[in-house]
Enzyme design. Structure first.
Site, short mmCIF file in Angstrom:
data_model
loop_
_atom_site.label_atom_id
_atom_site.label_comp_id
_atom_site.label_asym_id
_atom_site.label_seq_id
_atom_site.Cartn_x
_atom_site.Cartn_y
_atom_site.Cartn_z
N ARG A 59 0.82 -1.22 0.00
CA ARG A 59 0.00 0.00 0.00
C ARG A 59 0.86 1.27 0.00
O ARG A 59 0.62 2.20 -0.77
CB ARG A 59 -0.92 0.01 1.22
CG ARG A 59 -1.97 -1.10 1.24
CD ARG A 59 -2.82 -1.01 2.49
NE ARG A 59 -3.80 -2.08 2.58
CZ ARG A 59 -3.58 -3.25 3.14
NH1 ARG A 59 -2.40 -3.50 3.69
NH2 ARG A 59 -4.52 -4.17 3.19
N ILE A 60 1.85 1.32 0.89
CA ILE A 60 2.65 2.54 1.02
C ILE A 60 3.55 2.72 -0.19
O ILE A 60 3.64 3.82 -0.76
CB ILE A 60 3.47 2.51 2.32
CG1 ILE A 60 2.54 2.47 3.53
CG2 ILE A 60 4.39 3.73 2.40
CD1 ILE A 60 3.24 2.21 4.85
N ASP A 115 9.52 -6.37 -5.82
CA ASP A 115 8.66 -7.00 -4.83
C ASP A 115 8.22 -8.34 -5.40
O ASP A 115 7.37 -8.38 -6.29
CB ASP A 115 7.45 -6.12 -4.52
CG ASP A 115 6.64 -6.65 -3.33
OD1 ASP A 115 6.66 -7.88 -3.11
OD2 ASP A 115 6.00 -5.85 -2.63
N ALA A 117 10.61 2.55 6.54
CA ALA A 117 10.09 1.19 6.75
C ALA A 117 10.38 0.72 8.18
O ALA A 117 9.60 0.98 9.09
CB ALA A 117 10.69 0.24 5.72
N ASP A 167 13.93 7.63 8.73
CA ASP A 167 12.94 7.81 9.79
C ASP A 167 12.99 6.67 10.80
O ASP A 167 12.33 6.74 11.83
CB ASP A 167 11.54 7.91 9.18
CG ASP A 167 10.47 8.28 10.20
OD1 ASP A 167 10.70 9.25 10.96
OD2 ASP A 167 9.42 7.62 10.23
N GLU A 227 16.16 2.24 18.57
CA GLU A 227 15.38 3.47 18.71
C GLU A 227 15.07 3.75 20.17
O GLU A 227 14.57 2.86 20.86
CB GLU A 227 14.07 3.35 17.90
CG GLU A 227 14.34 3.27 16.40
CD GLU A 227 13.07 3.26 15.56
OE1 GLU A 227 11.96 3.25 16.16
OE2 GLU A 227 13.16 3.28 14.32
N HIS A 255 11.15 8.48 13.73
CA HIS A 255 10.09 7.50 13.46
C HIS A 255 8.72 8.17 13.50
O HIS A 255 7.81 7.76 14.25
CB HIS A 255 10.15 6.35 14.45
CG HIS A 255 9.55 5.09 13.90
ND1 HIS A 255 9.99 3.84 14.28
CD2 HIS A 255 8.54 4.87 13.01
CE1 HIS A 255 9.27 2.91 13.65
NE2 HIS A 255 8.39 3.52 12.87
N ILE A 256 8.56 9.20 12.66
CA ILE A 256 7.33 9.99 12.66
C ILE A 256 6.42 9.66 11.48
O ILE A 256 5.44 10.37 11.23
CB ILE A 256 7.64 11.50 12.65
CG1 ILE A 256 8.48 11.88 11.41
CG2 ILE A 256 8.34 11.91 13.94
CD1 ILE A 256 8.66 13.39 11.23
N GLY A 257 6.71 8.56 10.77
CA GLY A 257 5.93 8.25 9.58
C GLY A 257 4.43 8.25 9.80
O GLY A 257 3.66 8.77 8.98
N ALA A 258 3.97 7.68 10.90
CA ALA A 258 2.53 7.57 11.16
C ALA A 258 2.01 8.72 12.01
O ALA A 258 0.82 8.73 12.37
CB ALA A 258 2.23 6.25 11.86
#
Length: 313
Positions: free
Chosen positions: A151-152, A171, A231, A256, A261, A279-282
């Site tokens: 999806r991403i 993929d 990812a 990210d 972490e 790690h701010i992707g979401a």
């Protein structure tokens, strides 16, 4: 359902909490230590986590009542799926909730690493006018290699095509239908390394993908390639990336996610040609609300014995 108890260990958007509280007893912590989790988990029928809580075999051994674990997001690498299966605990996630947020961040990082936007901004804030030091490159006409076309990855591909980029993907699990929808050309991993001006990672961390970008992979890439990863940490061998940056093989990287972490002020994080975000992707208001709603409904469905949309294990 009112007799069920649900533990939220990493916090959850208020909308998700409201859905849960309408059907069960809910205890919510913004941050629960591993020791505290082990101490209290035996009292709960469901556990909802984000990326911080690690659901280990020891946690599952202690969770005598646990029926379902919900991950408010996509990745489940912080949950031991084998142990969950052993203890007959269902694992569900919310895979569609953060797609747009992560794709938009990845594309923002593509632009930032192409034009060195953070360094230019830092110079201005120090009263410097470093115009001649920041000759970047355009995205138009460049080749973007996307590793992982779920999806991403597909959303990143769509945005990249709108900027005039040539999109190639690796993929092995992608279908012909998905390729047609994504308007991308499938290639081998070695071809992707050799042809890409930019590489963006969108795949899970597992035994097959750990250190996928290591010394051999970097040696197969174009000189001056730029890397973006939103990812999972561990897909890139960070020491190999640092060597590739120092040698000039990699012109820049935007990360990210990290092996550890938070990573602290490492040589990689502080490298002048690395853009690092925590790690701010979401981390958008919209994505957090969607994730909370989706996982709340999915966990309640699991507790009721209903069919599930996003069962992982």
């Amino acid at each position: 359902m009112q007799n069920h108890k649900i533990l939220i260990s990493d916090g959850l958007d208020g909308r998700g909490q409201s859905i849960l509280r309408g059907s069960a007893e809910v205890v919510c912590h913004e941050k629960l230590s591993p020791e505290d989790l082990l101490e209290v988990i035996a009292d709960f029928d469901a556990l909802i986590v984000r990326g911080q809580t690690r659901v280990t075999p020891a946690v599952l051994e202690a969770a005598s009542r646990l029926k379902v674990i919900g991950r408010a997001g996509v990745g489940v690498d912080n949950i031991d799926l084998d142990a969950a299966k052993k203890h007959n605990v269902t694992v569900v996630n919310a895979p569609t909730s953060t797609t747009v947020a992560v794709a938009e961040l990845a594309f923002g990082l593509l632009l930032a690493v192409a034009r060195e936007i953070p360094r230019a901004d830092e110079g201005m804030k120090q009263g410097e006018w470093l115009k001649k030091q920041f000759e970047g490159i355009e995205l138009n006409g460049k080749t973007l290699g996307i590793i992982g076309f779920g999806r991403i990855g597909m959303e990143v591909g769509r945005r990249s095509a709108a900027f005039g980029m040539n999109v190639i993907i690796y993929d092995p699990n992608v279908s012909e239908h998905e390729l047609e929808r994504g308007n991308a050309e499938p290639v081998s991993l070695q071809e992707l390394f050799a042809w890409s001006d930019f590489i963006s990672l969108h795949l899970p961390l597992n035994v097959h993908t750990r250190d996928l970008l290591g010394p051999l992979a970097f040696s197969q890439m174009k000189d001056g390639v730029r890397i973006v990863s939103t990812a999972r940490g561990g897909i890139i061998d960070e020491s190999a990336l640092l060597n590739a940056l120092n040698s000039g093989k990699v012109a820049g990287a935007a990360l990210d996610v990290f092996e550890k972490e938070p990573p602290g002020l490492t040589e990689l994080v502080s490298h002048p040609r690395v853009i690092a975000t925590p790690h701010i992707g979401a981390q958008t208001a919209e994505a957090q609300t969607r994730a909370a709603e989706d996982i709340a409904n999915e966990v309640l469905s699991a507790l009721r014995g209903e069919s599930l949309r996003w069962k992982v294990a």
